[in-house]
Design a protein around this motif. Structure first.
Motif, PDB file in Angstrom:
ATOM      1  N   ILE A  16      -5.055  48.052  48.885  1.00  0.00           N
ATOM      2  CA  ILE A  16      -4.291  47.374  47.834  1.00  0.00           C
ATOM      3  C   ILE A  16      -4.710  45.910  47.743  1.00  0.00           C
ATOM      4  CG2 ILE A  16      -1.992  46.674  47.075  1.00  0.00           C
ATOM      5  CD1 ILE A  16      -0.912  49.184  48.499  1.00  0.00           C
ATOM      6  N   ASP A  17      -4.848  45.276  48.899  1.00  0.00           N
ATOM      7  CA  ASP A  17      -5.226  43.858  48.952  1.00  0.00           C
ATOM      8  C   ASP A  17      -6.616  43.627  48.376  1.00  0.00           C
ATOM      9  OD1 ASP A  17      -4.980  41.044  49.987  1.00  0.00           O
ATOM     10  OD2 ASP A  17      -6.658  41.708  51.230  1.00  0.00           O
ATOM     11  N   GLN A  18      -7.594  44.391  48.848  1.00  0.00           N
ATOM     12  CA  GLN A  18      -8.977  44.153  48.443  1.00  0.00           C
ATOM     13  C   GLN A  18      -9.243  44.575  47.001  1.00  0.00           C
ATOM     14  OE1 GLN A  18     -11.540  42.545  50.189  1.00  0.00           O
ATOM     15  NE2 GLN A  18      -9.726  41.931  51.346  1.00  0.00           N
ATOM     16  N   ILE A  19      -8.629  45.661  46.550  1.00  0.00           N
ATOM     17  CA  ILE A  19      -8.807  46.086  45.152  1.00  0.00           C
ATOM     18  C   ILE A  19      -8.259  45.024  44.209  1.00  0.00           C
ATOM     19  CG2 ILE A  19      -8.038  47.742  43.399  1.00  0.00           C
ATOM     20  CD1 ILE A  19      -8.228  49.916  45.579  1.00  0.00           C
ATOM     21  N   SER A  20      -7.073  44.475  44.537  1.00  0.00           N
ATOM     22  CA  SER A  20      -6.488  43.435  43.688  1.00  0.00           C
ATOM     23  C   SER A  20      -7.359  42.181  43.681  1.00  0.00           C
ATOM     24  CB  SER A  20      -5.073  43.098  44.158  1.00  0.00           C
ATOM     25  OG  SER A  20      -5.069  42.558  45.466  1.00  0.00           O
ATOM     26  N   LYS A  21      -7.909  41.805  44.814  1.00  0.00           N
ATOM     27  CA  LYS A  21      -8.753  40.611  44.899  1.00  0.00           C
ATOM     28  C   LYS A  21     -10.071  40.797  44.153  1.00  0.00           C
ATOM     29  CE  LYS A  21      -7.001  38.886  49.328  1.00  0.00           C
ATOM     30  NZ  LYS A  21      -7.251  38.812  50.784  1.00  0.00           N
ATOM     31  N   ILE A  22     -10.692  41.940  44.348  1.00  0.00           N
ATOM     32  CA  ILE A  22     -11.969  42.198  43.670  1.00  0.00           C
ATOM     33  C   ILE A  22     -11.776  42.252  42.160  1.00  0.00           C
ATOM     34  CG2 ILE A  22     -13.801  43.917  43.340  1.00  0.00           C
ATOM     35  CD1 ILE A  22     -13.497  44.586  46.345  1.00  0.00           C
ATOM     36  N   TYR A  23     -10.665  42.856  41.722  1.00  0.00           N
ATOM     37  CA  TYR A  23     -10.391  42.902  40.282  1.00  0.00           C
ATOM     38  C   TYR A  23     -10.234  41.491  39.718  1.00  0.00           C
ATOM     39  CZ  TYR A  23      -8.250  43.841  35.797  1.00  0.00           C
ATOM     40  OH  TYR A  23      -7.982  43.859  34.465  1.00  0.00           O
ATOM     41  N   ILE A  24      -9.433  40.668  40.383  1.00  0.00           N
ATOM     42  CA  ILE A  24      -9.221  39.299  39.907  1.00  0.00           C
ATOM     43  C   ILE A  24     -10.534  38.532  39.918  1.00  0.00           C
ATOM     44  CG2 ILE A  24      -8.121  37.089  40.476  1.00  0.00           C
ATOM     45  CD1 ILE A  24      -6.238  39.092  39.195  1.00  0.00           C
ATOM     46  N   LYS A  25     -11.285  38.661  40.982  1.00  0.00           N
ATOM     47  CA  LYS A  25     -12.544  37.922  41.133  1.00  0.00           C
ATOM     48  C   LYS A  25     -13.553  38.306  40.046  1.00  0.00           C
ATOM     49  CE  LYS A  25     -15.347  35.175  43.476  1.00  0.00           C
ATOM     50  NZ  LYS A  25     -15.151  33.712  43.459  1.00  0.00           N
ATOM     51  N   THR A  26     -13.545  39.554  39.627  1.00  0.00           N
ATOM     52  CA  THR A  26     -14.535  40.030  38.656  1.00  0.00           C
ATOM     53  C   THR A  26     -13.991  40.092  37.223  1.00  0.00           C
ATOM     54  OG1 THR A  26     -13.958  42.324  39.202  1.00  0.00           O
ATOM     55  CG2 THR A  26     -15.836  41.357  40.352  1.00  0.00           C
ATOM     56  N   HIS A  27     -12.767  39.606  36.992  1.00  0.00           N
ATOM     57  CA  HIS A  27     -12.206  39.622  35.639  1.00  0.00           C
ATOM     58  C   HIS A  27     -11.603  38.283  35.202  1.00  0.00           C
ATOM     59  CE1 HIS A  27     -12.493  43.967  36.360  1.00  0.00           C
ATOM     60  NE2 HIS A  27     -12.403  44.125  35.057  1.00  0.00           N
ATOM     61  N   PHE A  28     -11.423  37.355  36.137  1.00  0.00           N
ATOM     62  CA  PHE A  28     -10.792  36.080  35.824  1.00  0.00           C
ATOM     63  C   PHE A  28     -11.715  34.921  36.174  1.00  0.00           C
ATOM     64  CE2 PHE A  28      -7.257  38.829  35.649  1.00  0.00           C
ATOM     65  CZ  PHE A  28      -6.155  38.169  35.118  1.00  0.00           C
ATOM     66  N   VAL A  29     -11.617  33.866  35.397  1.00  0.00           N
ATOM     67  CA  VAL A  29     -12.270  32.595  35.726  1.00  0.00           C
ATOM     68  C   VAL A  29     -11.289  31.790  36.574  1.00  0.00           C
ATOM     69  CG1 VAL A  29     -13.203  30.450  34.757  1.00  0.00           C
ATOM     70  CG2 VAL A  29     -13.612  32.636  33.604  1.00  0.00           C
ATOM     71  N   ILE A  30     -11.794  31.005  37.497  1.00  0.00           N
ATOM     72  CA  ILE A  30     -10.916  30.223  38.360  1.00  0.00           C
ATOM     73  C   ILE A  30      -9.963  29.360  37.525  1.00  0.00           C
ATOM     74  CG2 ILE A  30     -12.426  28.200  38.586  1.00  0.00           C
ATOM     75  CD1 ILE A  30     -10.704  29.749  41.562  1.00  0.00           C
ATOM     76  N   GLY A  31      -8.683  29.410  37.838  1.00  0.00           N
ATOM     77  CA  GLY A  31      -7.679  28.677  37.084  1.00  0.00           C
ATOM     78  C   GLY A  31      -7.089  29.454  35.920  1.00  0.00           C
ATOM     79  N   GLU A  32      -7.642  30.625  35.603  1.00  0.00           N
ATOM     80  CA  GLU A  32      -7.110  31.433  34.499  1.00  0.00           C
ATOM     81  C   GLU A  32      -5.810  32.109  34.932  1.00  0.00           C
ATOM     82  OE1 GLU A  32      -8.507  35.182  31.632  1.00  0.00           O
ATOM     83  OE2 GLU A  32      -9.913  34.277  33.051  1.00  0.00           O
ATOM     84  N   GLU A  33      -4.894  32.242  33.991  1.00  0.00           N
ATOM     85  CA  GLU A  33      -3.622  32.870  34.319  1.00  0.00           C
ATOM     86  C   GLU A  33      -3.225  33.894  33.265  1.00  0.00           C
ATOM     87  OE1 GLU A  33      -0.094  30.128  32.552  1.00  0.00           O
ATOM     88  OE2 GLU A  33      -0.992  29.392  34.418  1.00  0.00           O
ATOM     89  N   LEU A  34      -2.423  34.842  33.689  1.00  0.00           N
ATOM     90  CA  LEU A  34      -1.881  35.871  32.811  1.00  0.00           C
ATOM     91  C   LEU A  34      -0.377  35.923  33.029  1.00  0.00           C
ATOM     92  CD1 LEU A  34      -2.151  38.347  30.893  1.00  0.00           C
ATOM     93  CD2 LEU A  34      -2.485  39.745  32.961  1.00  0.00           C
ATOM     94  N   LYS A  35       0.380  35.638  31.990  1.00  0.00           N
ATOM     95  CA  LYS A  35       1.842  35.620  32.102  1.00  0.00           C
ATOM     96  C   LYS A  35       2.373  37.045  32.040  1.00  0.00           C
ATOM     97  CE  LYS A  35       6.001  33.654  29.987  1.00  0.00           C
ATOM     98  NZ  LYS A  35       6.517  32.796  28.892  1.00  0.00           N
ATOM     99  N   VAL A  36       3.045  37.472  33.099  1.00  0.00           N
ATOM    100  CA  VAL A  36       3.663  38.792  33.153  1.00  0.00           C
ATOM    101  C   VAL A  36       5.126  38.671  32.734  1.00  0.00           C
ATOM    102  CG1 VAL A  36       4.183  40.789  34.596  1.00  0.00           C
ATOM    103  CG2 VAL A  36       2.096  39.455  35.017  1.00  0.00           C
ATOM    104  N   PHE A  37       5.840  37.764  33.377  1.00  0.00           N
ATOM    105  CA  PHE A  37       7.200  37.383  33.005  1.00  0.00           C
ATOM    106  C   PHE A  37       7.266  35.863  33.038  1.00  0.00           C
ATOM    107  CE2 PHE A  37       7.624  41.481  35.289  1.00  0.00           C
ATOM    108  CZ  PHE A  37       8.116  42.251  34.245  1.00  0.00           C
TER     109      PHE A  37
END
Length: 206
Positions: A16-37
């Motif tokens: 769970i930890d590594q999948i979430s990190k790899i996804y963020i690393k390969t889909h987001f630019v540093i400092g990018e955010e996505l508002k969920v709530f």
């Protein structure tokens, strides 16, 4: 609890930890955010130090950031072997389940962040102004043992100015909760929380 079951839970937390990190690393630019709530955001930052971005060199001024980072990573690797032996020992001794669960969470979380520190500098290029690539042909953003920990969970539950009557912080702008963290951090905090709140059960005299 058996060693086999403990290992399965550790692997599950790591996945769970590594999948979430790899996804963020390969889909987001540093400092990018996505508002969920309004009180929860996915916010990509990288941490090359200890808790909440603290660096070892902040406390030991005569060593460089790179030396401090290397020392911290090596210390974490040594520590994980100690935690692993502790887990093996409490399982073999049939210690209280609450203690075993606490160590499982701490071990899995610590190992999750160690993987970032050891390998991510080699496995990914940097995320500044671009989405990082996995195993880039031009090489990673740093050498082995110099990777940065990926954080993305941000809970700015409340923002505003504190009342003037509060000592030291009165009138200042404050965000609760300010730190950005990851699944591994949640696991570590859960483990320590179990040890604190169920201390008597975890360390019973028996």
């Amino acid at each position: 609890m058996t060693i086999k079951k403990a290992t399965l839970f550790i692997i599950l937390i790591l996945l769970i930890d590594q999948i979430s990190k790899i996804y963020i690393k390969t889909h987001f630019v540093i400092g990018e955010e996505l508002k969920v709530f309004s009180w929860f955001k996915i916010y990509f930052v990288e941490n090359d130090g200890m808790a909440w971005g603290t660096k070892l060199s902040d406390f030991i001024s005569f060593i460089s950031d790179r030396t401090a980072k290397l020392s911290l990573t090596i210390f974490r690797i040594v520590a994980i072997f100690g935690i692993g032996y502790w887990l093996y020992d409490v399982i073999k001794k049939d210690s209280p389940k609450i203690l075993i669960w606490a160590i499982i969470f701490i071990f899995a979380g610590a190992l999750g962040n160690i993987l970032d520190s050891v390998f991510y500098g080699v496995l990914f290029n940097d995320s500044f102004g671009q989405v990082a690539s996995f195993l880039p042909t031009e090489g990673g953003y740093d050498s082995l043992l110099h990777g940065k920990v990926v954080d993305m969970l941000y809970f700015p539950i409340w923002k505003g100015y504190l009342p003037e009557w509060l000592p030291f912080y009165g009138g200042k702008y404050f965000t609760f909760f300010e730190p950005v963290f990851n699944v591994a951090d949640v696991a570590i905090s859960t483990g320590f929380g179990l040890l604190i709140f169920f201390n008597k059960k975890a360390f019973s005299k028996d």
